[in-house]
Motif scaffolding. Structure first.
Motif, PDB file in Angstrom:
ATOM      1  N   VAL A   1      54.928  36.049  20.104  1.00  0.00           N
ATOM      2  CA  VAL A   1      56.061  35.129  20.007  1.00  0.00           C
ATOM      3  C   VAL A   1      55.520  33.795  19.528  1.00  0.00           C
ATOM      4  O   VAL A   1      54.593  33.246  20.121  1.00  0.00           O
ATOM      5  CB  VAL A   1      56.758  34.942  21.372  1.00  0.00           C
ATOM      6  CG1 VAL A   1      57.892  33.956  21.261  1.00  0.00           C
ATOM      7  CG2 VAL A   1      57.220  36.279  21.941  1.00  0.00           C
ATOM      8  N   LEU A   2      56.089  33.270  18.455  1.00  0.00           N
ATOM      9  CA  LEU A   2      55.668  31.959  17.943  1.00  0.00           C
ATOM     10  C   LEU A   2      56.557  30.863  18.519  1.00  0.00           C
ATOM     11  O   LEU A   2      57.764  31.029  18.615  1.00  0.00           O
ATOM     12  CB  LEU A   2      55.742  31.930  16.424  1.00  0.00           C
ATOM     13  CG  LEU A   2      54.828  32.890  15.673  1.00  0.00           C
ATOM     14  CD1 LEU A   2      55.064  32.792  14.174  1.00  0.00           C
ATOM     15  CD2 LEU A   2      53.377  32.610  16.013  1.00  0.00           C
ATOM     16  N   GLY A   3      55.952  29.758  18.862  1.00  0.00           N
ATOM     17  CA  GLY A   3      56.680  28.625  19.419  1.00  0.00           C
ATOM     18  C   GLY A   3      57.128  27.672  18.342  1.00  0.00           C
ATOM     19  O   GLY A   3      56.838  26.478  18.402  1.00  0.00           O
ATOM     20  N   ASP A   4      57.828  28.189  17.332  1.00  0.00           N
ATOM     21  CA  ASP A   4      58.285  27.298  16.262  1.00  0.00           C
ATOM     22  C   ASP A   4      59.783  27.342  16.061  1.00  0.00           C
ATOM     23  O   ASP A   4      60.506  28.043  16.653  1.00  0.00           O
ATOM     24  CB  ASP A   4      57.590  27.611  14.935  1.00  0.00           C
ATOM     25  CG  ASP A   4      57.784  29.037  14.450  1.00  0.00           C
ATOM     26  OD1 ASP A   4      58.389  29.853  15.158  1.00  0.00           O
ATOM     27  OD2 ASP A   4      57.319  29.325  13.336  1.00  0.00           O
TER      28      ASP A   4
ATOM     29  N   MET B   1      60.920  20.918  11.342  1.00  0.00           N
ATOM     30  CA  MET B   1      59.616  21.387  11.764  1.00  0.00           C
ATOM     31  C   MET B   1      59.396  21.009  13.227  1.00  0.00           C
ATOM     32  O   MET B   1      59.708  19.910  13.655  1.00  0.00           O
ATOM     33  CB  MET B   1      58.533  20.758  10.891  1.00  0.00           C
ATOM     34  CG  MET B   1      57.151  21.223  11.271  1.00  0.00           C
ATOM     35  SD  MET B   1      55.908  20.632  10.107  1.00  0.00           S
ATOM     36  CE  MET B   1      55.207  19.318  11.064  1.00  0.00           C
ATOM     37  N   THR B   2      58.861  21.928  13.979  1.00  0.00           N
ATOM     38  CA  THR B   2      58.525  21.687  15.374  1.00  0.00           C
ATOM     39  C   THR B   2      57.142  21.052  15.459  1.00  0.00           C
ATOM     40  O   THR B   2      56.223  21.474  14.770  1.00  0.00           O
ATOM     41  CB  THR B   2      58.520  23.028  16.144  1.00  0.00           C
ATOM     42  OG1 THR B   2      59.798  23.644  15.989  1.00  0.00           O
ATOM     43  CG2 THR B   2      58.229  22.835  17.602  1.00  0.00           C
TER      44      THR B   2
ATOM     45  N   THR C   1      55.824  20.177  20.962  1.00  0.00           N
ATOM     46  CA  THR C   1      57.047  20.933  21.248  1.00  0.00           C
ATOM     47  C   THR C   1      56.768  22.429  21.226  1.00  0.00           C
ATOM     48  O   THR C   1      57.257  23.178  22.079  1.00  0.00           O
ATOM     49  CB  THR C   1      58.148  20.572  20.234  1.00  0.00           C
ATOM     50  OG1 THR C   1      58.390  19.167  20.306  1.00  0.00           O
ATOM     51  CG2 THR C   1      59.431  21.318  20.528  1.00  0.00           C
ATOM     52  N   SER C   2      55.971  22.867  20.273  1.00  0.00           N
ATOM     53  CA  SER C   2      55.602  24.273  20.189  1.00  0.00           C
ATOM     54  C   SER C   2      54.924  24.741  21.480  1.00  0.00           C
ATOM     55  O   SER C   2      55.249  25.790  22.029  1.00  0.00           O
ATOM     56  CB  SER C   2      54.668  24.486  18.997  1.00  0.00           C
ATOM     57  OG  SER C   2      54.169  25.789  18.957  1.00  0.00           O
ATOM     58  N   GLU C   3      53.997  23.932  21.982  1.00  0.00           N
ATOM     59  CA  GLU C   3      53.306  24.281  23.227  1.00  0.00           C
ATOM     60  C   GLU C   3      54.283  24.324  24.400  1.00  0.00           C
ATOM     61  O   GLU C   3      54.218  25.212  25.247  1.00  0.00           O
ATOM     62  CB  GLU C   3      52.181  23.289  23.501  1.00  0.00           C
ATOM     63  CG  GLU C   3      51.386  23.640  24.747  1.00  0.00           C
ATOM     64  CD  GLU C   3      50.214  22.705  24.981  1.00  0.00           C
ATOM     65  OE1 GLU C   3      49.287  23.139  25.676  1.00  0.00           O
ATOM     66  OE2 GLU C   3      50.229  21.557  24.479  1.00  0.00           O
ATOM     67  N   GLN C   4      55.206  23.382  24.454  1.00  0.00           N
ATOM     68  CA  GLN C   4      56.188  23.348  25.543  1.00  0.00           C
ATOM     69  C   GLN C   4      57.096  24.577  25.518  1.00  0.00           C
ATOM     70  O   GLN C   4      57.417  25.149  26.564  1.00  0.00           O
ATOM     71  CB  GLN C   4      57.025  22.062  25.477  1.00  0.00           C
ATOM     72  CG  GLN C   4      56.225  20.802  25.735  1.00  0.00           C
ATOM     73  CD  GLN C   4      55.474  20.847  27.050  1.00  0.00           C
ATOM     74  OE1 GLN C   4      56.078  21.019  28.103  1.00  0.00           O
ATOM     75  NE2 GLN C   4      54.161  20.740  26.988  1.00  0.00           N
TER      76      GLN C   4
END
Length: 126
Positions: free
Chosen positions: A123-126, A1-2, A6-9
């Motif tokens: 686009v999802l940041g995961d 899991m992110t 990290t997702s924001e980055q």
């Protein structure tokens, strides 16, 4: 899991800066951006510039197009279906940053203008 951080980055570093482009694909592009439409299939085809903006969706950040993206009208003789779009780092060549399958393929013939409304490209940041 992110993690949320990290997702924001991921979104900040890869997607919300300038110089992003959308491509059309006629089959699954895989991890490399394969099956991109070519001018041999549609003489009017070219990637389109896109600006993506960041927002949070729960604990996952995402980037969405902040304006409509419209491709040029398909050229005479064009006859294909768009099944995926990709986000790229350049107008030609470059790096494929994200692959987005379409829920429904877009049949395209001469004169068709494929358009994606504001927020359609996510686009999802995961």
């Amino acid at each position: 899991m992110t993690t949320t951080y990290t997702s924001e980055q991921i979104i900040d570093l890869l997607f919300t800066n300038s110089g992003k482009f959308v491509s059309l694909h006629t089959a699954n592009p895989g991890a490399t951006g394969a099956n991109e439409l070519t001018t041999g299939v549609d003489a009017n085809y070219a990637r389109k510039a896109v600006t993506l903006v960041k927002s949070a969706s729960g604990t996952v950040y995402q980037a969405k197009n902040n304006a409509s993206v419209a491709f040029s009208a398909a050229a005479a003789g064009a006859n294909y279906s768009v099944t995926h779009v990709c986000i790229w780092s350049a107008a030609t060549a470059g790096n494929c940053l994200a692959v987005l399958p379409l829920a429904v393929a877009l049949p395209t013939v001469a004169g068709t203008i494929n358009t994606f409304a504001t927020g359609d490209l996510t686009v999802l940041g995961d």
